[in-house]
Design an enzyme around this catalytic site. Sequence first.
Site, PDB file in Angstrom:
ATOM      1  N   ASP A  37       0.873  -1.317   0.037  1.00 35.56           N
ATOM      2  CA  ASP A  37       0.121   0.083  -0.112  1.00 35.56           C
ATOM      3  C   ASP A  37       0.917   1.199   0.026  1.00 35.56           C
ATOM      4  O   ASP A  37       0.509   2.225   0.711  1.00 35.56           O
ATOM      5  CB  ASP A  37      -0.817  -0.094   1.116  1.00 35.56           C
ATOM      6  CG  ASP A  37      -1.692  -1.447   1.375  1.00 35.56           C
ATOM      7  OD1 ASP A  37      -1.918  -1.748   0.352  1.00 35.56           O
ATOM      8  OD2 ASP A  37      -1.820  -1.746   2.537  1.00 35.56           O
ATOM      9  N   HIS A  51      -3.864  -2.900  -6.710  1.00 33.29           N
ATOM     10  CA  HIS A  51      -3.177  -1.697  -7.245  1.00 33.29           C
ATOM     11  C   HIS A  51      -4.234  -0.758  -7.830  1.00 33.29           C
ATOM     12  O   HIS A  51      -5.029  -0.946  -8.665  1.00 33.29           O
ATOM     13  CB  HIS A  51      -2.354  -2.007  -8.249  1.00 33.29           C
ATOM     14  CG  HIS A  51      -1.069  -2.836  -7.835  1.00 33.29           C
ATOM     15  ND1 HIS A  51      -0.265  -3.389  -8.535  1.00 33.29           N
ATOM     16  CD2 HIS A  51      -0.623  -3.216  -6.633  1.00 33.29           C
ATOM     17  CE1 HIS A  51       0.834  -4.252  -7.977  1.00 33.29           C
ATOM     18  NE2 HIS A  51       0.379  -4.061  -6.659  1.00 33.29           N
TER      19      HIS A  51
HETATM   20  P1  IMP Z   1      -1.973 -12.937   2.140  1.00 34.92           P
HETATM   21  O1  IMP Z   1      -0.910 -12.468   1.190  1.00 34.92           O
HETATM   22  O2  IMP Z   1      -2.837 -12.872   1.502  1.00 34.92           O
HETATM   23  O3  IMP Z   1      -1.582 -14.567   2.684  1.00 34.92           O
HETATM   24  O4  IMP Z   1      -1.661 -12.205   3.431  1.00 34.92           O
HETATM   25  C1  IMP Z   1      -0.556 -12.244   4.203  1.00 34.92           C
HETATM   26  C2  IMP Z   1      -0.270 -10.950   4.757  1.00 34.92           C
HETATM   27  O5  IMP Z   1       0.143  -9.847   3.709  1.00 34.92           O
HETATM   28  C3  IMP Z   1      -1.516 -10.044   5.452  1.00 34.92           C
HETATM   29  O6  IMP Z   1      -0.893  -9.387   6.517  1.00 34.92           O
HETATM   30  C4  IMP Z   1      -2.067  -9.381   4.494  1.00 34.92           C
HETATM   31  O7  IMP Z   1      -2.761  -8.342   5.184  1.00 34.92           O
HETATM   32  C5  IMP Z   1      -0.545  -8.864   3.600  1.00 34.92           C
HETATM   33  N1  IMP Z   1      -0.852  -8.413   2.322  1.00 34.92           N
HETATM   34  C6  IMP Z   1      -1.149  -9.433   1.296  1.00 34.92           C
HETATM   35  N2  IMP Z   1      -1.028  -8.644   0.344  1.00 34.92           N
HETATM   36  C7  IMP Z   1      -1.181  -7.318   0.741  1.00 34.92           C
HETATM   37  C8  IMP Z   1      -1.454  -6.042  -0.181  1.00 34.92           C
HETATM   38  O8  IMP Z   1      -1.117  -6.149  -1.477  1.00 34.92           O
HETATM   39  N3  IMP Z   1      -1.270  -4.632   0.481  1.00 34.92           N
HETATM   40  C9  IMP Z   1      -1.138  -4.957   1.881  1.00 34.92           C
HETATM   41  N4  IMP Z   1      -1.116  -5.853   2.643  1.00 34.92           N
HETATM   42  C10 IMP Z   1      -0.986  -6.905   1.920  1.00 34.92           C
HETATM   43 MG    MG Z   2      -1.715  -2.423  -2.580  1.00 34.95          MG
END
Ligand code: IMP
Ligand code: MG
Length: 332
Positions: free
Chosen positions: A15, A45
């Site tokens: 983010d 995105h």
């Molecule tokens: P996962 O990738 O869905 O397994 O999530 C694992 C961790 O990464 C969690 O804490 C999510 O909130 C974080 N996360 C995954 N993708 C994003 C993203 O695009 N932006 C912010 N946090 C993310």
């Molecule tokens: Mg993002």
Amino acid sequence: MIDAADIVCGLAWGDEAKGKITAWLAARKKYSYVCRWAGGSNAGHTIYVDNIKYKTHIIPAGVFFGIPSIIGPGCVINERKFQEELKYLEENGFDSSLVRVSPRAHVVTEQHILKDKRESAEKLGTTGSGIGPCYSDKASRVGVRAASILPPERLWDEQLSGEILCEGAQGIWLDLDWGNYPYVTSSTTLPYGACSLGFPTQKIRRIYGAAKIYDTRSGVDPDFPDALLDDPVLARIGEVGDEYGVTTGRRRKVKWLDLPKLVHSINMTGTTHVIISKCDVLEEVGEFRLQEEERVIEFRALADMRTRIKKKILAQCPLVSKVLFSQSAASV
Ligand code: IMP
Ligand code: MG
């Protein structure tokens, strides 16, 4: 062989406006390809084209600018969500045939999504997109690859040429190795991972590192306790900055910028161009603080805070040639 690769990577917890930076670079149309190297539809995105806001999860930003866009071998892809995004592109007048998927990318099944939602969404704060279970199957060598489910015309022929732009997903502190394990994602978010697209490390030219002027975290992480949500100033920054997850809609936790940690991430990623966004959010809230070691340092104005950040980065990060500050929605 490609001529050069530029990489956009996240210097924090995701983010950090990587989508905006990628879009700004892609809009100059000098790249032959825009590529994703890791992750799946956990990413969100936000991209502005002619002042219109678009959201994508798995599809690289190149397609918004007529550039062939590759979902690389290290990515994971859910067919249903992928088709939904292709449809969204078409409905908005973009050419979805520019999107190609590596035959080696792994398939996220509905079972992966169910398992993630059941076992990890609450405990680890995952996005519930099936990312962890899919990468587990990949590592256990029982996964299914894109080649066996997508039509041939959708598959990437594994050729790259010219100058390419690699679009990072998530950020360094969500990296499987370097993040606060197990509160991490299941892939390599560091820019060296871009070489999994099939080019040598020597071809990396510029690394654009994206950060915000304050830190945010979506999901669960003991370094971002829930109590942060109750701090009135931080809560106000979250509101003004619209700090809600693009994928999950969750409210992000906000903390003052940890400057030594940012220096660490710049040096570990090899960032050459640092882009720090959302400066206008602090301006609107009228509070200017950052954290160094255990100390919170307060500034009278944004300009003083920016000077401190820039000075420290240029003094401690020898690979950096530029430090840029930007506003929320304006171009970088
Ligand atoms: P996962 O990738 O869905 O397994 O999530 C694992 C961790 O990464 C969690 O804490 C999510 O909130 C974080 N996360 C995954 N993708 C994003 C993203 O695009 N932006 C912010 N946090 C993310
Ligand atoms: Mg993002």
